[in-house]
Scaffold this motif. Structure first.
Motif, mmCIF file in Angstrom:
data_model
loop_
_atom_site.group_PDB
_atom_site.id
_atom_site.type_symbol
_atom_site.label_atom_id
_atom_site.label_comp_id
_atom_site.label_asym_id
_atom_site.label_seq_id
_atom_site.Cartn_x
_atom_site.Cartn_y
_atom_site.Cartn_z
ATOM 1 N N VAL A 87 -40.580 -12.478 30.725
ATOM 2 C CA VAL A 87 -41.065 -13.732 31.291
ATOM 3 C C VAL A 87 -39.859 -14.622 31.570
ATOM 4 N N VAL A 88 -39.750 -15.102 32.798
ATOM 5 C CA VAL A 88 -38.589 -15.894 33.223
ATOM 6 C C VAL A 88 -39.048 -17.286 33.645
ATOM 7 N N VAL A 89 -38.436 -18.305 33.057
ATOM 8 C CA VAL A 89 -38.749 -19.694 33.417
ATOM 9 C C VAL A 89 -37.436 -20.472 33.489
ATOM 10 N N ALA A 90 -37.084 -20.945 34.672
ATOM 11 C CA ALA A 90 -35.870 -21.764 34.857
ATOM 12 C C ALA A 90 -34.633 -21.055 34.317
ATOM 13 N N PHE A 91 -34.370 -19.879 34.871
ATOM 14 C CA PHE A 91 -33.194 -19.108 34.506
ATOM 15 C C PHE A 91 -32.446 -18.785 35.787
ATOM 16 N N ARG A 92 -31.549 -17.824 35.751
ATOM 17 C CA ARG A 92 -30.787 -17.470 36.948
ATOM 18 C C ARG A 92 -31.364 -16.213 37.592
ATOM 19 N N MET A 93 -30.843 -15.880 38.771
ATOM 20 C CA MET A 93 -31.322 -14.696 39.477
ATOM 21 C C MET A 93 -30.985 -13.438 38.680
ATOM 22 N N LEU A 94 -31.966 -12.557 38.521
ATOM 23 C CA LEU A 94 -31.768 -11.337 37.749
ATOM 24 C C LEU A 94 -31.416 -10.161 38.653
ATOM 25 N N PRO A 95 -30.467 -9.320 38.230
ATOM 26 C CA PRO A 95 -30.195 -8.092 38.975
ATOM 27 C C PRO A 95 -31.297 -7.060 38.701
ATOM 28 N N ARG A 96 -31.383 -6.068 39.576
ATOM 29 C CA ARG A 96 -32.399 -5.029 39.412
ATOM 30 C C ARG A 96 -32.331 -4.375 38.037
ATOM 31 N N HIS A 110 -42.518 -20.471 38.937
ATOM 32 C CA HIS A 110 -41.829 -21.309 39.925
ATOM 33 C C HIS A 110 -42.629 -22.585 40.130
ATOM 34 N N ALA A 111 -41.931 -23.719 40.196
ATOM 35 C CA ALA A 111 -42.597 -25.021 40.263
ATOM 36 C C ALA A 111 -42.919 -25.454 41.691
ATOM 37 N N SER A 112 -43.639 -24.589 42.409
ATOM 38 C CA SER A 112 -44.183 -24.942 43.722
ATOM 39 C C SER A 112 -45.309 -23.969 44.034
ATOM 40 N N LEU A 113 -45.994 -24.226 45.132
ATOM 41 C CA LEU A 113 -47.011 -23.294 45.601
ATOM 42 C C LEU A 113 -46.355 -22.376 46.630
ATOM 43 N N LEU A 114 -45.797 -21.276 46.144
ATOM 44 C CA LEU A 114 -45.119 -20.339 47.046
ATOM 45 C C LEU A 114 -46.073 -19.877 48.133
ATOM 46 N N PRO A 115 -45.557 -19.666 49.370
ATOM 47 C CA PRO A 115 -44.132 -19.567 49.735
ATOM 48 C C PRO A 115 -43.434 -20.901 49.995
ATOM 49 N N ASP A 116 -44.141 -22.036 49.874
ATOM 50 C CA ASP A 116 -43.486 -23.327 50.079
ATOM 51 C C ASP A 116 -42.461 -23.594 48.978
ATOM 52 N N TYR A 117 -41.357 -24.166 49.371
ATOM 53 C CA TYR A 117 -40.308 -24.619 48.462
ATOM 54 C C TYR A 117 -39.732 -23.517 47.586
ATOM 55 N N ARG A 118 -39.378 -22.409 48.243
ATOM 56 C CA ARG A 118 -38.542 -21.421 47.566
ATOM 57 C C ARG A 118 -37.152 -22.047 47.383
ATOM 58 N N GLY A 119 -36.526 -21.767 46.255
ATOM 59 C CA GLY A 119 -35.180 -22.271 46.054
ATOM 60 C C GLY A 119 -35.002 -22.972 44.728
ATOM 61 N N ALA A 120 -33.869 -23.663 44.590
ATOM 62 C CA ALA A 120 -33.410 -24.163 43.296
ATOM 63 C C ALA A 120 -34.047 -25.474 42.860
ATOM 64 N N ALA A 121 -34.549 -26.285 43.799
ATOM 65 C CA ALA A 121 -35.016 -27.628 43.430
ATOM 66 C C ALA A 121 -36.381 -27.943 44.042
ATOM 67 N N VAL A 136 -47.778 -24.850 40.643
ATOM 68 C CA VAL A 136 -46.934 -23.846 39.988
ATOM 69 C C VAL A 136 -47.441 -22.460 40.369
ATOM 70 N N THR A 137 -46.517 -21.499 40.366
ATOM 71 C CA THR A 137 -46.836 -20.123 40.762
ATOM 72 C C THR A 137 -46.179 -19.158 39.790
ATOM 73 N N THR A 138 -46.907 -18.110 39.403
ATOM 74 C CA THR A 138 -46.265 -16.986 38.711
ATOM 75 C C THR A 138 -46.241 -15.814 39.691
ATOM 76 N N PHE A 139 -45.116 -15.091 39.672
ATOM 77 C CA PHE A 139 -44.964 -13.960 40.600
ATOM 78 C C PHE A 139 -44.030 -12.924 39.989
ATOM 79 N N PHE A 140 -44.218 -11.676 40.370
ATOM 80 C CA PHE A 140 -43.335 -10.613 39.906
ATOM 81 C C PHE A 140 -42.017 -10.679 40.667
ATOM 82 N N ILE A 141 -40.923 -10.581 39.944
ATOM 83 C CA ILE A 141 -39.593 -10.669 40.544
ATOM 84 C C ILE A 141 -39.262 -9.386 41.309
ATOM 85 N N ASP A 142 -38.622 -9.573 42.477
ATOM 86 C CA ASP A 142 -38.101 -8.431 43.233
ATOM 87 C C ASP A 142 -36.657 -8.743 43.642
#
Length: 316
Positions: A87-96, A110-121, A136-142
């Motif tokens: 589970v990742v919350v406010a961390f850095r980009m993870l490698p595969r 992620h603290a937005s309704l994706l796909p709106d406001y992808r990014g750091a802030a 807020v949105t939860t999503f599987f990392i790719d």
């Protein structure tokens, strides 16, 4: 399957602590936490642990702080905990090598309704752009940033005078509840994700920097009002104050739209009693809270008690 879950939690700031706490209170097993290395902070530049590290150690959870996420020693330590969900919350980009490790995958809050406001802030930019709703949105990392399959979303209104800091605190708790619900769905095998591949948005949330935090006084009043509250309390909208032949950077934390009949020159300052007004591209803002160089944040009326602004003083 709840008893089968062994979660690695990854996060750094206070925003992430709420989710970590909620998972522990819900009875989930979290044998290890991954967070940023201790960083120098404060006047003494002493090494300070992250908020997540402090919380984890208080609750007897092992903490890993890799400088490099591809470090073989770190990956081996992670594997030793037999993690099957991350589970990742406010961390850095993870490698595969990291996000593909657990059996049940790795998801991010992620603290937005994706796909709106992808990014750091995302919180700041939603307020800066005058949005009336976010979430807020939860999503599987790719492989890419904030593009993986969406698991769950929760929406909330943004108050007309709400600052980014106030919204941050509300989304922190809304997000924590969503993280627990997401883990519950994974534990129950009850997932119905949707792909983002076909979802596009022009609303982005790039990293905040000195340039995009500067106030441009030629912009409309409403736009400047949103920018100031969208950058409050951190990192703070800023401008130059030209006063007595000096040019000093000033941070603005609170303002209000003002009704003054005549139009001023953008950046022009007007003082009425203990009230401080600044002309915009199409009207006026009342400055309510600001910070002068080397000073603490203060109400504008307090600043005026010790600062004699001249007719030629202005914001640039």
């Amino acid at each position: 399957m709840k008893n089968d879950l062994r979660i690695a939690f990854m996060g750094t700031p206070e925003f992430a602590v709420a989710s970590l706490r909620a998972l522990l209170e819900s009875g989930y097993s979290i044998p290890v936490v991954v967070t940023a290395p201790d960083r120098p902070a404060g006047r003494g530049r002493k090494l300070q642990p992250s908020a997540v590290k402090v919380f984890a150690l208080q609750h007897g959870i092992e903490v890993l702080q890799p400088e490099r996420l591809r470090d073989p020693d770190f990956l081996e330590q992670l594997k030793e905990h037999r993690i099957n969900l991350q589970v990742v919350v406010a961390f850095r980009m993870l490698p595969r090598e990291v996000w593909s490790l657990p059996q049940y995958g790795t998801f991010n809050l992620h603290a937005s309704l994706l796909p709106d406001y992808r990014g750091a802030a995302p919180i700041n930019w939603a307020v800066i752009n005058g949005e009336t709703r976010t979430g807020v949105t939860t999503f599987f990392i790719d492989e890419k940033i904030d593009t993986g399959n969406i698991i769950l979303q929760r929406e909330t209104a943004i108050g007309p005078g709400e600052s980014a800091g106030e919204l941050h605190d509300r989304l922190m708790h809304l997000g924590a509840a969503l993280v627990v619900e997401t883990v519950g769905r994974i534990a129950a095998g009850n997932l119905d994700t949707r792909a983002q591949k076909h979802l596009q948005s022009s609303k982005q949330a790039p990293k905040l920097d000195r340039e995009n935090c500067r106030v441009a006084w030629t912009e409309p009043t409403g736009q400047l009002y949103n920018k100031i509250r969208g950058l409050s309390p951190y990192p703070g909208a800023w401008t130059f104050l030209e006063h007595g032949g000096d040019l000093n950077p000033v941070k603005l934390f609170k303002a209000a739209e003002a009704e003054i009949p005549e139009q001023g020159d953008p950046g022009q300052i007007r003082i009425k009693g203990h009230r401080w007004f600044a002309a915009t591209g199409n009207g006026w803002l009342e400055i309510l809270e600001l910070q002068l160089p080397g000073k603490k944040k203060m109400a504008a009326r307090e600043v005026l008690n010790g600062l004699e602004l001249q007719v030629t003083s202005r914001f640039l």
